[in-house]
Design a protein around this motif. Structure first.
Motif, mmCIF file in Angstrom:
data_model
loop_
_atom_site.group_PDB
_atom_site.id
_atom_site.type_symbol
_atom_site.label_atom_id
_atom_site.label_comp_id
_atom_site.label_asym_id
_atom_site.label_seq_id
_atom_site.Cartn_x
_atom_site.Cartn_y
_atom_site.Cartn_z
ATOM 1 N N THR A 117 0.845 -1.184 0.000
ATOM 2 C CA THR A 117 0.000 0.000 0.000
ATOM 3 C C THR A 117 0.885 1.240 0.000
ATOM 4 O O THR A 117 1.870 1.297 0.741
ATOM 5 N N VAL A 118 0.533 2.227 -0.812
ATOM 6 C CA VAL A 118 1.285 3.486 -0.853
ATOM 7 C C VAL A 118 0.352 4.617 -0.432
ATOM 8 O O VAL A 118 -0.651 4.887 -1.092
ATOM 9 N N ALA A 119 0.668 5.249 0.702
ATOM 10 C CA ALA A 119 -0.129 6.381 1.197
ATOM 11 C C ALA A 119 -0.032 7.544 0.218
ATOM 12 O O ALA A 119 0.973 7.700 -0.480
ATOM 13 N N ARG A 120 -1.076 8.366 0.170
ATOM 14 C CA ARG A 120 -1.163 9.468 -0.794
ATOM 15 C C ARG A 120 0.117 10.300 -0.824
ATOM 16 O O ARG A 120 0.592 10.767 0.205
ATOM 17 N N ILE A 121 0.653 10.481 -2.020
ATOM 18 C CA ILE A 121 1.885 11.250 -2.208
ATOM 19 C C ILE A 121 1.528 12.731 -2.264
ATOM 20 O O ILE A 121 0.664 13.142 -3.036
ATOM 21 N N ARG A 122 2.213 13.533 -1.447
ATOM 22 C CA ARG A 122 1.927 14.962 -1.402
ATOM 23 C C ARG A 122 3.206 15.711 -1.035
ATOM 24 O O ARG A 122 4.132 15.134 -0.469
ATOM 25 N N PRO A 123 3.265 16.981 -1.363
ATOM 26 C CA PRO A 123 4.490 17.738 -1.076
ATOM 27 C C PRO A 123 4.604 18.097 0.399
ATOM 28 O O PRO A 123 3.611 18.319 1.085
ATOM 29 N N SER A 124 5.830 18.160 0.890
ATOM 30 C CA SER A 124 6.105 18.660 2.228
ATOM 31 C C SER A 124 7.373 19.490 2.154
ATOM 32 O O SER A 124 8.240 19.220 1.324
ATOM 33 N N LEU A 125 7.474 20.486 3.014
ATOM 34 C CA LEU A 125 8.583 21.437 2.955
ATOM 35 C C LEU A 125 8.628 22.066 1.564
ATOM 36 O O LEU A 125 9.532 21.818 0.768
ATOM 37 N N ILE A 126 7.637 22.902 1.297
ATOM 38 C CA ILE A 126 7.450 23.445 -0.057
ATOM 39 C C ILE A 126 6.996 24.903 0.014
ATOM 40 O O ILE A 126 6.278 25.289 0.941
ATOM 41 N N PRO A 127 7.419 25.734 -0.951
ATOM 42 C CA PRO A 127 6.922 27.118 -0.996
ATOM 43 C C PRO A 127 5.404 27.176 -1.168
ATOM 44 O O PRO A 127 4.781 26.212 -1.640
ATOM 45 N N ILE A 128 4.825 28.314 -0.815
ATOM 46 C CA ILE A 128 3.367 28.462 -0.807
ATOM 47 C C ILE A 128 2.938 29.600 -1.723
ATOM 48 O O ILE A 128 3.473 30.709 -1.644
ATOM 49 N N GLU A 129 1.984 29.307 -2.593
ATOM 50 C CA GLU A 129 1.358 30.351 -3.409
ATOM 51 C C GLU A 129 0.278 31.030 -2.567
ATOM 52 O O GLU A 129 -0.410 30.380 -1.782
ATOM 53 N N THR A 130 0.146 32.348 -2.728
ATOM 54 C CA THR A 130 -0.802 33.104 -1.908
ATOM 55 C C THR A 130 -1.859 33.808 -2.759
ATOM 56 O O THR A 130 -1.655 34.049 -3.947
ATOM 57 N N LYS A 131 -2.980 34.133 -2.121
ATOM 58 C CA LYS A 131 -4.055 34.831 -2.833
ATOM 59 C C LYS A 131 -3.719 36.306 -3.053
ATOM 60 O O LYS A 131 -4.112 36.899 -4.050
ATOM 61 N N GLU A 132 -2.983 36.886 -2.110
ATOM 62 C CA GLU A 132 -2.695 38.315 -2.171
ATOM 63 C C GLU A 132 -1.680 38.644 -3.259
ATOM 64 O O GLU A 132 -0.636 37.985 -3.372
ATOM 65 N N GLU A 133 -1.990 39.672 -4.048
ATOM 66 C CA GLU A 133 -1.075 40.111 -5.102
ATOM 67 C C GLU A 133 0.109 40.899 -4.541
ATOM 68 O O GLU A 133 1.133 41.045 -5.195
ATOM 69 N N PHE B 57 9.663 36.756 0.134
ATOM 70 C CA PHE B 57 8.544 37.007 -0.771
ATOM 71 C C PHE B 57 8.981 36.707 -2.203
ATOM 72 O O PHE B 57 10.116 37.007 -2.595
ATOM 73 N N THR B 58 8.083 36.109 -2.979
ATOM 74 C CA THR B 58 8.390 35.717 -4.358
ATOM 75 C C THR B 58 7.286 36.187 -5.297
ATOM 76 O O THR B 58 6.292 36.761 -4.861
ATOM 77 N N HIS B 59 7.455 35.905 -6.574
ATOM 78 C CA HIS B 59 6.454 36.309 -7.568
ATOM 79 C C HIS B 59 5.149 35.530 -7.411
ATOM 80 O O HIS B 59 4.099 35.963 -7.880
ATOM 81 N N PHE B 60 5.188 34.364 -6.727
ATOM 82 C CA PHE B 60 3.975 33.557 -6.557
ATOM 83 C C PHE B 60 3.419 33.611 -5.138
ATOM 84 O O PHE B 60 2.298 33.201 -4.888
ATOM 85 N N GLY B 61 4.247 34.075 -4.169
ATOM 86 C CA GLY B 61 3.800 34.070 -2.781
ATOM 87 C C GLY B 61 4.963 34.176 -1.821
ATOM 88 O O GLY B 61 5.667 35.182 -1.800
ATOM 89 N N VAL B 62 5.192 33.095 -1.042
ATOM 90 C CA VAL B 62 6.243 33.120 -0.018
ATOM 91 C C VAL B 62 7.050 31.828 -0.028
ATOM 92 O O VAL B 62 6.551 30.756 -0.382
ATOM 93 N N THR C 76 -2.959 34.883 2.979
ATOM 94 C CA THR C 76 -3.867 33.764 2.738
ATOM 95 C C THR C 76 -3.231 32.762 1.772
ATOM 96 O O THR C 76 -2.998 33.075 0.609
ATOM 97 N N PRO C 77 -2.916 31.537 2.230
ATOM 98 C CA PRO C 77 -2.351 30.541 1.311
ATOM 99 C C PRO C 77 -3.388 30.071 0.303
ATOM 100 O O PRO C 77 -4.566 29.903 0.637
ATOM 101 N N LYS C 78 -2.956 29.905 -0.927
ATOM 102 C CA LYS C 78 -3.851 29.469 -2.002
ATOM 103 C C LYS C 78 -3.550 28.037 -2.424
ATOM 104 O O LYS C 78 -4.453 27.245 -2.651
ATOM 105 N N ALA C 79 -2.264 27.700 -2.535
ATOM 106 C CA ALA C 79 -1.861 26.368 -2.981
ATOM 107 C C ALA C 79 -0.380 26.162 -2.698
ATOM 108 O O ALA C 79 0.369 27.127 -2.535
#
Length: 407
Positions: free
Chosen positions: A186-202, A235-240, A340-343
């Motif tokens: 069985t393989v548990a759902r693969i997901r990112p960890s320790l990753i940058p975050i895209e934000t809603k705020e421009e 701070f980055t072009h996509f978020g933080v 606000t984190p978006k993704a």
């Protein structure tokens, strides 16, 4: 005839496992897709390689996010102190920095890679470039591996140390999950960890490139605070991004992203009352200037237009016209700058992959599969991940040592 062991994956866990098995008299073959070993280790810690954490076993386990209890035996068998002794014994002097993070004195990940590679080669482990398409197994367990070109290599044991699915350019492309599933794991759902975050705020894009040091980043889920730490972020072009954000991401469930908020205390060394007093002094100093031009002593230049806009105070207002209520609002904004984190960024940008082969199907002492005799696991392919600070590499070393010792 010596027992034939094939180690699939020449990363931190695979090199440790291969060297340990060979030192115990096994006939070991190390196979990796890359011409050179430990490609991912080369880029860890921005090329400096945070190799482990100088802490006791209890502290280590508290920093393991997924399935820490599974690692009791492994960390007892090969601790963070053992990791430090291993590298220093192989001629790599180490140093300890903030938070117990351990680096080579040279600040070069290449020294760590060279030490791991020479450990395996000195033990007599040959290195083969290739991609394993499947692991053959019968009623009695492992029988061999089949390469992508069809070649079959007979063996009695396999140590699967293929890594996760982040940074696929380094070889971590998820092969181990497919090979494990073929044998019923069985393989548990693969997901990112320790990753940058895209934000809603421009406004994050407005501040692109701005690095904040000595700030406190907190994460709330609803009204509950789930993370808070002092450090650096970017701070980055996509978020933080940056160390604080990477750590924070491991406390966020990507399937419930809209329930979380990020809060930055830009002046954690000052209480609200102290910050208010500081503002009063700055306002007195610049009492005849516009509000916009009064914050240069307190905030980074790139941040001032954003803070002025969020404060609701006109930037052209004279400082002496600002009311007590407006000043208190500014204090609240600086002590709790909200985002606000978006993704999460794409999985291939994650430092670590969360999820993986279910540890319920693996013996925690030997790392051997409970489903297939002769199949062992080590490192990130397992459903194990930890916070930043050298803990994830330690998982690789401890599980690699256990697999290589018991195979």
């Amino acid at each position: 005839m010596k027992q034939k062991v094939v180690v699939i994956g020449a990363g931190a866990a695979g090199l440790m496992a291969a060297g340990q098995a060979a030192m115990r008299g096994k006939d070991v073959l190390l196979i990796d897709k890359n011409a050179r070993p430990a490609r991912k280790v080369m880029i860890t810690g921005k090329g400096r390689c945070n190799v482990t954490n100088d802490c006791d076993n209890e502290t280590f386990l508290k920093n393991v996010r997924s399935n820490p209890r599974f690692l009791y035996s492994a960390i007892a068998g090969f601790s963070t102190a053992d990791t430090m002794a291993f590298f220093e014994g192989r001629g790599v002097p180490l140093k300890t920095e903030r938070g117990g993070r351990v680096f080579p004195v040279s600040d070069s990940a290449a020294d760590i890679v060279d030490a791991l590679s020479s450990f395996a080669s000195d033990a007599g482990v040959p290195y083969r470039t290739g991609r394993v398409a499947r692991i053959q197994a019968g009623e009695d367990g492992v029988e061999g591996v089949v390469l992508e070109d069809g070649e079959r290599i007979p063996c009695t044991d396999v140590i699967l140390a293929t890594g996760g699915q982040s940074y696929p350019g380094t070889g971590s492309s998820g092969d181990g999950y497919k090979l494990s599933k073929m044998l019923g794991h069985t393989v548990a759902r693969i997901r990112p960890s320790l990753i940058p975050i895209e934000t809603k705020e421009e406004f994050c894009k407005e501040m692109q490139g701005l690095s904040l040091k000595n700030v406190t980043l907190s994460v709330t889920k609803g009204k509950k605070k789930v993370y808070s730490e002092l450090g650096e972020m970017l701070f980055t072009h996509f978020g933080v991004s940056g160390p604080l954000v990477l750590s924070a991401s491991s406390h966020i469930d990507d399937e419930k992203m809209d329930e979380y908020r990020l809060h930055i205390d830009l002046k954690p060394g000052l209480s609200p009352e102290q910050l208010d007093a500081r503002l009063l002094r700055d306002f007195e100093k610049y009492k005849n200037k516009d509000f916009f031009n009064s914050l240069g002593d307190l905030l980074p230049r790139k941040m001032i237009p954003v803070v002025v806009r969020l404060s609701g105070v006109e930037g052209t207002r004279k400082v002496h016209q600002i009311t007590r209520e407006e000043r208190r609002g500014l204090v609240e904004l600086i002590k709790g700058f909200a985002i606000t984190p978006k993704a999460f960024r794409p999985l291939n940008e994650a430092i670590v992959t969360a999820g993986g082969v279910s540890v319920r199907e693996v013996d925690p002492k030997s790392m051997q599969s409970k489903l297939c005799r002769g199949l062992y696991f080590a490192g990130e392919v397992l459903d194990l991940d930890a916070y930043t600070g050298g803990f994830n590499l330690q998982i690789a070393f401890s599980t690699g040592f256990a697999a290589g010792t018991h195979v």
